[in-house]
Motif scaffolding. Structure first.
Motif, PDB file in Angstrom:
ATOM      1  N   SER A  33       0.631  -1.148   0.044  1.00  0.00           N
ATOM      2  CA  SER A  33      -0.087   0.055   0.086  1.00  0.00           C
ATOM      3  C   SER A  33       0.905   1.184  -0.062  1.00  0.00           C
ATOM      4  CB  SER A  33      -1.044  -0.116   1.023  1.00  0.00           C
ATOM      5  OG  SER A  33      -0.122  -0.250   2.455  1.00  0.00           O
ATOM      6  N   GLU A  34       1.982   1.211   0.837  1.00  0.00           N
ATOM      7  CA  GLU A  34       2.771   2.551   0.889  1.00  0.00           C
ATOM      8  C   GLU A  34       3.439   2.723  -0.429  1.00  0.00           C
ATOM      9  OE1 GLU A  34       4.731   2.944   4.561  1.00  0.00           O
ATOM     10  OE2 GLU A  34       5.993   4.464   3.693  1.00  0.00           O
ATOM     11  N   TYR A  37       1.035   3.905  -2.924  1.00  0.00           N
ATOM     12  CA  TYR A  37       0.816   5.282  -2.681  1.00  0.00           C
ATOM     13  C   TYR A  37       1.649   6.346  -3.343  1.00  0.00           C
ATOM     14  CZ  TYR A  37      -0.064   9.794  -0.419  1.00  0.00           C
ATOM     15  OH  TYR A  37      -0.081  11.255  -0.309  1.00  0.00           O
ATOM     16  N   TRP A  38       2.959   6.207  -3.079  1.00  0.00           N
ATOM     17  CA  TRP A  38       3.993   7.031  -3.823  1.00  0.00           C
ATOM     18  C   TRP A  38       4.173   7.158  -5.088  1.00  0.00           C
ATOM     19  CZ3 TRP A  38       4.653  10.648  -0.415  1.00  0.00           C
ATOM     20  CH2 TRP A  38       4.503  10.521   0.917  1.00  0.00           C
ATOM     21  N   ARG A  41       0.953   8.960  -6.275  1.00  0.00           N
ATOM     22  CA  ARG A  41       0.955  10.340  -5.791  1.00  0.00           C
ATOM     23  C   ARG A  41       1.941  10.953  -6.715  1.00  0.00           C
ATOM     24  NH1 ARG A  41       1.178  13.494  -0.905  1.00  0.00           N
ATOM     25  NH2 ARG A  41       1.248  15.524  -1.737  1.00  0.00           N
ATOM     26  N   LEU A  54      -5.685   5.122  -4.530  1.00  0.00           N
ATOM     27  CA  LEU A  54      -5.378   3.929  -3.957  1.00  0.00           C
ATOM     28  C   LEU A  54      -6.486   2.983  -3.299  1.00  0.00           C
ATOM     29  CD1 LEU A  54      -2.411   2.722  -3.023  1.00  0.00           C
ATOM     30  CD2 LEU A  54      -2.809   3.820  -0.817  1.00  0.00           C
TER      31      LEU A  54
END
Lengths: 185, 125
Positions: A33-34, A37-38, A41, A54
């Protein structure tokens, strides 16, 4: 990425059984997930948009998890969904608001400078502005190669594009960004 | 690639973006909470299909009754038409083949009046 606790083969087995499917998917969410996300983004710049995207990406992955047979890596599968969602979102936003995300002087580019969730130094922000001048897919290729150091072969699977085309795309992107930075410093 | 090295030297690979405080701490949990129950979509599709069928069902039945009536009437009409034609033809043949004596016997035993008999034999309406 904590590879020691993430065993892809084990997770694939758990993913196929209805009793353990949700837990297996939760492990995937925790793992990716992280980083997703980036990547998202960097594509859309805005935090709220990235957050919404996301959620959509993982909902789509969850609803299609039965169709995932493990032919590609889980990360490749997720990146494929993510990048498709990003391109759909960017095109929709461009059509709805009639804005150009690729114009360095556009509202979106100015928003980048005033966004309270953008805190990089001048050169990092300039790089982001340069990225916004690239076509979506070229930007995607650049992000995955430059920031994530993803191999062309994996990228090829995720973006459904030949390795040769990706190399050419990255090469062109680098030239454009270098020229943009040169002209703006 | 020289240009790539220049970008790396000038801009690095740092991340200029920030997130709201605590956003990443419960990211996985929020994503998991947003997932629908498995099978929701399939059930929703099935429900939708059932709803569509339920809505069109009366019209379907009405159409079926109408089609049935049309076929039934058509069938009966043609059948009775064929049947009466055959009977008429048969009657004509039989009457033509009858001898005068037979006709007299029939007339004598028939409860028809003369005019009705005339109508029948002459096919007059």
């Amino acid at each position: 990425m904590n590879n020691s606790s993430f065993n892809e083969k084990e997770i694939l087995v758990l993913l196929k059984q209805s009793g353990t499917q949700r837990n297996a998917f939760e492990m995937i969410v925790k793992e990716f997930s992280e980083q997703l996300y980036w990547q998202v983004r960097r594509m859309v710049n805005d935090h709220d948009d990235a957050d919404d995207l996301l959620q959509n990406i993982f909902v789509k992955a969850w609803l299609n998890v039965d169709g995932f047979r493990g032919e590609s890596r889980i990360s490749t599968w997720l990146y494929r969904i993510a990048m498709n969602e990003c391109i759909t979102f960017i095109n929709k936003k461009k059509n709805e608001q009639n804005i150009s995300l690729s114009d360095p002087e556009s509202e979106a580019a100015r928003h980048l400078e005033s966004d309270s969730y953008v805190d990089g130094d001048v050169m990092q922000v300039l790089l982001q502005k340069a990225l916004m001048t690239l076509p979506e897919k070229q930007r995607m290729v650049f992000n995955l190669k430059y920031f994530k150091e993803m191999k062309y072969e994996e990228m090829s699977e995720a973006l459904n594009t030949s390795v040769g085309a990706l190399k050419a795309s990255y090469h062109i992107a680098v030239k454009k960004i270098a020229a943009f930075i040169e002209n703006h410093i | 690639m020289k240009e790539e090295d220049d970008i790396l030297r000038r801009c690095g690979t740092g991340n200029p973006f920030k997130v709201p405080e605590g956003y990443l701490d419960n990211l996985s949990e929020r994503i998991m909470n947003s997932l629908p129950e498995k099978g929701t979509t399939a059930r929703a599709v099935a429900k939708t299909e059932f709803r569509v069928w339920r809505n069109i069902r009366p019209w379907f039945y009405l159409a079926a009754v109408f089609v049935g009536l049309v076929f039934g009437i058509n069938f009966m009409f043609h059948r009775s038409g064929d049947s009466s034609l055959k009977k008429n033809q048969q009657a004509k043949v039989n009457i033509e083949q009858l001898s005068d004596q037979d006709v007299e016997t029939i007339v004598a035993n028939t409860h028809l009046d003369d005019y009705s008999l005339y109508e029948y034999l002459s096919d007059a309406k």
